[in-house]
Design a protein around this motif. Structure first.
Motif, PDB file in Angstrom:
ATOM      1  N   LEU A 113       0.813  -1.217   0.000  1.00  0.00           N
ATOM      2  CA  LEU A 113       0.000   0.000   0.000  1.00  0.00           C
ATOM      3  C   LEU A 113       0.847   1.268   0.000  1.00  0.00           C
ATOM      4  N   MET A 114       2.088   1.194   0.429  1.00  0.00           N
ATOM      5  CA  MET A 114       2.891   2.407   0.593  1.00  0.00           C
ATOM      6  C   MET A 114       3.146   3.144  -0.720  1.00  0.00           C
ATOM      7  N   PRO A 115       3.503   2.466  -1.819  1.00  0.00           N
ATOM      8  CA  PRO A 115       3.695   3.217  -3.069  1.00  0.00           C
ATOM      9  C   PRO A 115       2.439   3.957  -3.525  1.00  0.00           C
ATOM     10  N   GLN A 119       1.962   8.079  -4.181  1.00  0.00           N
ATOM     11  CA  GLN A 119       1.366   8.714  -5.355  1.00  0.00           C
ATOM     12  C   GLN A 119       0.260   9.670  -4.947  1.00  0.00           C
ATOM     13  N   LEU A 120      -0.502   9.288  -3.946  1.00  0.00           N
ATOM     14  CA  LEU A 120      -1.559  10.163  -3.444  1.00  0.00           C
ATOM     15  C   LEU A 120      -0.985  11.465  -2.918  1.00  0.00           C
ATOM     16  N   TYR A 185       4.697   8.398  10.259  1.00  0.00           N
ATOM     17  CA  TYR A 185       4.363   8.665   8.864  1.00  0.00           C
ATOM     18  C   TYR A 185       3.956   7.385   8.149  1.00  0.00           C
ATOM     19  N   GLU A 186       4.776   6.352   8.246  1.00  0.00           N
ATOM     20  CA  GLU A 186       4.516   5.138   7.480  1.00  0.00           C
ATOM     21  C   GLU A 186       3.297   4.382   7.999  1.00  0.00           C
ATOM     22  N   GLY A 192      -4.349   4.118   7.000  1.00  0.00           N
ATOM     23  CA  GLY A 192      -5.376   4.938   6.371  1.00  0.00           C
ATOM     24  C   GLY A 192      -5.744   4.435   4.987  1.00  0.00           C
ATOM     25  N   THR A 193      -4.734   4.062   4.191  1.00  0.00           N
ATOM     26  CA  THR A 193      -4.991   3.531   2.861  1.00  0.00           C
ATOM     27  C   THR A 193      -5.723   2.203   2.936  1.00  0.00           C
TER      28      THR A 193
END
Length: 242
Positions: A113-115, A119-120, A185-186, A192-193
């Motif tokens: 999900l991180m990439p 992008q968001l 942050y991570e 959330g994503t």
């Protein structure tokens, strides 16, 4: 009560979608089978936010105050630096919410999900690796899952700028060391994503499944905002907690 998916394939595909905040750029969507699986866990498990998120970075009053129109504003300056990326550690910590046998699978999901989240960030005009934006993503993703509604890109973008300009929030972040700012942050970005994606997969699910997902999201928001979580709203001005 814990949120995990014992079946979800770790392969997620990208495709373009509509105007929702998560899916208006290149966005994460599961396959049809995975979409079914992602809701199966919601019938049994809730999703408490990680202990690190709920206990370390903010007190409820500070975050609520940061959303008020008269909140003190921070002077424009460079944001505190983060330690180097540690996405594997962050994903592993989030995956502790799952039973031991499922943690490796859930960790892979969070890593993927991180990439999409990064992008968001670019889509919304936020600085790269902006902690305030990740906090907004955590709140917005759970807000979507709790309410079944999707705030606009403009509202979410404004909320990121709103928290970034909060003197109280920036003071709290400055007191964290660089490693904990990175973890915050991570983990906020991943969770959330994840919850926004769970909301998207819920739209064709039975009412009891949707109700369980909404309960999970409400518990996440209450871990950050306390009883005021039910009053969270997004508008063109950013976030408000009523």
């Amino acid at each position: 009560m814990k949120l995990y998916d014992p079946h979800l394939t770790p392969i997620l595909r990208w495709r373009r979608a509509g105007a929702a905040w998560l899916l208006s750029a290149a966005a994460l969507m599961p396959s049809a089978a995975s979409a079914q699986y992602i809701m199966e866990f919601a019938q049994t498990y809730a999703a408490p936010t990680s202990n690190f998120i709920s206990n370390t970075f903010l007190n409820q009053e500070a975050l609520i105050n940061a959303t008020r129109p008269d909140a003190p504003r921070a002077a424009a300056k460079a944001q505190p630096a983060l330690a180097p990326p540690q996405v594997e550690r962050s994903a592993a910590e989030l995956a502790q919410a799952a039973p031991a046998a499922q943690r490796a699978r859930l960790e892979k999901i969070y890593l993927q999900l991180m990439p999409g989240y990064q992008q968001l960030e670019r889509k919304l005009g936020w600085p790269a690796e902006d902690v305030a934006g990740a906090v907004v993503a955590l709140l917005a993703g759970n807000y979507m899952a709790m309410t079944g509604t999707e705030p606009s890109d403009e509202a979410v973008s404004a909320a990121g700028h709103q928290l970034r300009a909060s003197a109280q929030l920036q003071g709290l972040l400055a007191r964290l060391n660089a490693t904990d700012r990175r973890r915050l942050y991570e983990q906020c970005a991943m969770l959330g994503t994840f919850m926004a994606l769970a909301h998207r997969t819920s739209q064709q699910q039975p009412a009891n499944v949707v109700a369980n997902l909404r309960h999970a999201a409400r518990e996440n928001l209450r871990a950050v905002l306390g009883p005021a979580a039910d009053g969270l709203r997004f508008s063109a001005q950013g976030m408000q907690v009523r």
